[in-house]
Design a protein around this motif. Structure first.
Motif, mmCIF file in Angstrom:
data_model
loop_
_atom_site.group_PDB
_atom_site.id
_atom_site.type_symbol
_atom_site.label_atom_id
_atom_site.label_comp_id
_atom_site.label_asym_id
_atom_site.label_seq_id
_atom_site.Cartn_x
_atom_site.Cartn_y
_atom_site.Cartn_z
ATOM 1 N N ASN A 287 -17.607 0.204 -13.670
ATOM 2 C CA ASN A 287 -18.930 -0.055 -12.958
ATOM 3 C C ASN A 287 -18.287 -0.792 -11.595
ATOM 4 O OD1 ASN A 287 -17.886 -2.750 -14.319
ATOM 5 N ND2 ASN A 287 -19.830 -3.603 -13.646
ATOM 6 N N ARG A 288 -19.229 -1.004 -10.790
ATOM 7 C CA ARG A 288 -18.900 -1.569 -9.581
ATOM 8 C C ARG A 288 -20.050 -2.625 -9.162
ATOM 9 N NH1 ARG A 288 -15.823 2.118 -10.607
ATOM 10 N NH2 ARG A 288 -15.092 3.572 -9.125
ATOM 11 N N LEU A 289 -19.384 -3.651 -8.429
ATOM 12 C CA LEU A 289 -20.313 -4.791 -8.087
ATOM 13 C C LEU A 289 -20.124 -4.713 -6.504
ATOM 14 C CD1 LEU A 289 -19.384 -7.778 -10.452
ATOM 15 C CD2 LEU A 289 -21.410 -6.144 -10.832
ATOM 16 N N ASP A 290 -21.263 -5.170 -5.871
ATOM 17 C CA ASP A 290 -21.164 -5.270 -4.457
ATOM 18 C C ASP A 290 -20.076 -6.120 -3.883
ATOM 19 O OD1 ASP A 290 -23.298 -3.619 -4.161
ATOM 20 O OD2 ASP A 290 -24.800 -5.368 -3.999
ATOM 21 N N LYS A 291 -19.712 -6.121 -2.862
ATOM 22 C CA LYS A 291 -18.593 -7.236 -2.448
ATOM 23 C C LYS A 291 -18.860 -8.630 -2.702
ATOM 24 C CE LYS A 291 -15.862 -8.447 1.615
ATOM 25 N NZ LYS A 291 -15.567 -8.269 3.028
ATOM 26 N N GLU A 292 -20.257 -8.918 -2.286
ATOM 27 C CA GLU A 292 -20.752 -10.191 -2.370
ATOM 28 C C GLU A 292 -21.116 -10.876 -3.609
ATOM 29 O OE1 GLU A 292 -20.226 -12.138 0.341
ATOM 30 O OE2 GLU A 292 -19.510 -10.491 1.429
ATOM 31 N N THR A 293 -21.275 -9.763 -4.479
ATOM 32 C CA THR A 293 -21.838 -10.101 -5.933
ATOM 33 C C THR A 293 -20.694 -10.550 -6.851
ATOM 34 O OG1 THR A 293 -23.736 -8.603 -5.672
ATOM 35 C CG2 THR A 293 -23.136 -9.158 -8.011
ATOM 36 N N HIS B 216 -11.372 0.299 -4.221
ATOM 37 C CA HIS B 216 -10.794 0.623 -2.585
ATOM 38 C C HIS B 216 -11.858 1.142 -2.068
ATOM 39 C CE1 HIS B 216 -7.984 1.863 0.164
ATOM 40 N NE2 HIS B 216 -8.279 2.965 -0.121
ATOM 41 N N VAL B 217 -11.832 0.756 -0.748
ATOM 42 C CA VAL B 217 -12.769 1.331 0.267
ATOM 43 C C VAL B 217 -11.911 2.072 1.183
ATOM 44 C CG1 VAL B 217 -14.318 0.831 2.155
ATOM 45 C CG2 VAL B 217 -14.395 -0.778 0.143
ATOM 46 N N GLY C 96 -9.908 3.768 4.275
ATOM 47 C CA GLY C 96 -10.333 3.500 5.449
ATOM 48 C C GLY C 96 -10.108 1.997 5.920
ATOM 49 N N SER C 97 -10.210 1.047 4.549
ATOM 50 C CA SER C 97 -10.422 -0.503 4.788
ATOM 51 C C SER C 97 -9.010 -0.886 4.458
ATOM 52 C CB SER C 97 -11.575 -0.910 4.005
ATOM 53 O OG SER C 97 -11.716 -2.271 4.139
ATOM 54 N N PRO C 98 -8.523 -2.069 5.225
ATOM 55 C CA PRO C 98 -7.423 -2.786 4.855
ATOM 56 C C PRO C 98 -7.828 -3.899 3.907
ATOM 57 C CG PRO C 98 -8.051 -3.595 6.872
ATOM 58 C CD PRO C 98 -9.120 -2.282 6.324
ATOM 59 N N GLU C 99 -8.970 -3.978 3.446
ATOM 60 C CA GLU C 99 -9.488 -5.337 2.708
ATOM 61 C C GLU C 99 -9.028 -4.903 1.126
ATOM 62 O OE1 GLU C 99 -13.522 -6.046 3.132
ATOM 63 O OE2 GLU C 99 -13.120 -6.842 5.082
ATOM 64 N N PRO C 100 -8.590 -5.914 0.400
ATOM 65 C CA PRO C 100 -8.336 -5.602 -1.125
ATOM 66 C C PRO C 100 -9.130 -5.509 -1.792
ATOM 67 C CG PRO C 100 -8.307 -8.029 -0.192
ATOM 68 C CD PRO C 100 -8.539 -7.524 0.689
ATOM 69 N N SER C 101 -9.033 -5.226 -3.091
ATOM 70 C CA SER C 101 -10.053 -4.842 -4.042
ATOM 71 C C SER C 101 -9.434 -5.484 -5.325
ATOM 72 C CB SER C 101 -10.428 -3.465 -3.866
ATOM 73 O OG SER C 101 -9.129 -2.533 -4.425
ATOM 74 N N LEU D 245 0.777 -1.359 -0.134
ATOM 75 C CA LEU D 245 -0.163 -0.024 0.141
ATOM 76 C C LEU D 245 0.986 1.237 -0.052
ATOM 77 C CD1 LEU D 245 -2.629 -0.806 2.809
ATOM 78 C CD2 LEU D 245 -2.366 -1.389 0.374
ATOM 79 N N VAL D 246 0.533 2.153 -0.597
ATOM 80 C CA VAL D 246 1.154 3.377 -0.653
ATOM 81 C C VAL D 246 -0.157 4.642 -0.590
ATOM 82 C CG1 VAL D 246 2.214 5.245 -1.979
ATOM 83 C CG2 VAL D 246 2.778 2.800 -2.577
ATOM 84 N N ASP D 247 -0.047 5.084 0.952
ATOM 85 C CA ASP D 247 -1.015 5.923 1.301
ATOM 86 C C ASP D 247 -2.256 5.567 1.437
ATOM 87 O OD1 ASP D 247 0.927 7.976 1.760
ATOM 88 O OD2 ASP D 247 0.422 9.377 0.428
ATOM 89 N N GLY D 248 -2.230 4.056 1.714
ATOM 90 C CA GLY D 248 -3.676 3.309 1.921
ATOM 91 C C GLY D 248 -4.109 2.687 0.861
ATOM 92 N N ARG D 249 -3.504 2.844 -0.358
ATOM 93 C CA ARG D 249 -3.958 2.299 -1.756
ATOM 94 C C ARG D 249 -3.101 1.354 -2.135
ATOM 95 N NH1 ARG D 249 -8.336 5.385 -3.763
ATOM 96 N NH2 ARG D 249 -8.191 4.357 -5.692
#
Length: 331
Positions: free
Chosen positions: A169-175, A143-144, A146-151, A82-86
């Protein structure tokens, strides 16, 4: 050397094991903290002036001064850098004052490893202007903050090095299903124009409770802000925010596999419209709290616009053959 190799394979940079970093021959303290999962330590450091505009893989000597360039590049396979959180790729140019951080790939809450999720991302189609990816469920599209979760967004520099790849486009995390990319500003604007003209069609497969009718139009207006759930109003939505049931086939008792299409789409549009109409999606505990724990059965299966047609079968073993029939009927 063996110990250092094991340190790299074990996701902990050698410098962290020593508790120090070296920058231009001077020892400086590293800020260290425990990651929230698994008790694995991560490391971070700020980019010094001498490394301004350096490639990220080379700048990692801040965290691993005794590791060669090949070893530092190997860290990208075992850690999120990560660089500055991304999350950034090997060739990203860092700037003075930015913070570099190593986050080990760790187990998700249901036991599926992040490494397995990232490995499941596949390139479905790639051209000069656009590309399409398959995104598995349980992985963020973008990228979310403040979240450490990957994207998937964090992987783009690795999947398409030296390309200006932008999510369309975007899909929900669970989709699960198709994510679209543009290479540069001009293709992204072209996609926006197709959307405005109603020429960008997204088709989703879902397993729902009940028996929706083919041709049924779910056209209630959505309020997408102000909470985790989207609210459905009784007033009609604009045409480009409607959800249309294109096909439906019976599955096991009380369930149907359906194909719906949308144009622009809004956050949780398909999920909220179907639940409001009395056809909650199997596994959607957000809009149907009585649903048992399990996979959200919603998948972006087909996309079409001038010059691009993409298909992606859903990852459903139990309903795959029925879903395939609907996809063949739509093509």
């Amino acid at each position: 050397m063996k110990d250092r190799f094991l340190v790299a394979q074990g996701l902990m940079p050698y410098a962290l094991a020593m508790g120090k970093i070296k920058a231009m021959g001077k020892e400086q303290a590293v800020s260290r903290e425990k990651t929230p999962v698994g008790g694995v330590a991560g490391a971070r450091a700020k980019v010094v002036q001498e490394l301004d505009n350096e490639r990220l893989d080379r700048a990692l000597k801040l965290l691993a001064p005794d590791m060669g360039l090949r070893g530092r590049r190997r860290l990208f396979e075992h850690c999120r850098v990560l660089v500055d959180g991304r999350e950034r790729g090997k060739g990203f140019r860092v700037r003075q004052g930015q913070t570099i951080e190593l986050v080990p790939l760790r187990e998700s809450q249901d036991g599926e490893s992040v490494r397995e999720l990232l490995a499941a991302v596949k390139v479905l189609d790639k051209g000069a202007a656009f590309a399409a990816l398959y995104k598995p469920g349980k992985l963020h599209s973008a990228h979310v903050a403040g979240s450490p979760e990957p994207s998937v967004e964090g992987m783009l520099s690795r999947l398409f090095p030296n390309r200006d790849a932008v999510l369309l486009n975007r899909l929900d995390k669970e989709t699960s299903g198709i994510l679209l990319l543009a290479f540069g500003h001009e293709p992204a604007m072209r996609y926006s124009a197709f959307q405005e003209q109603g020429l960008a069609l997204k088709r989703y497969l879902a397993v729902v409770r009940g028996r929706p009718e083919p041709g049924q139009v779910l056209d209630r207006k959505l309020v997408t802000g102000g909470g985790e759930r989207v609210r459905v109003l009784e007033e009609a939505a604009d045409r480009d925010r409607q959800t249309k049931v294109e096909g439906a086939l019976p599955a096991e008792t009380g369930l149907s596999v359906i194909l719906v299409n949308i144009l622009k789409g809004a956050r949780h549009q398909v999920r909220a419209h179907l639940a409001h109409a009395g056809f909650p999606i199997l596994g959607d505990r957000l809009y149907s709290p009585s649903e048992p724990l399990g996979m959200l059965h919603l998948h972006h299966a087909l996309f079409s616009m001038p010059g691009l047609n993409v298909a992606s079968p859903p990852p459903w073993k139990a309903y795959g053959s029925i879903a395939q029939k609907l996809m063949e009927q739509a093509s």
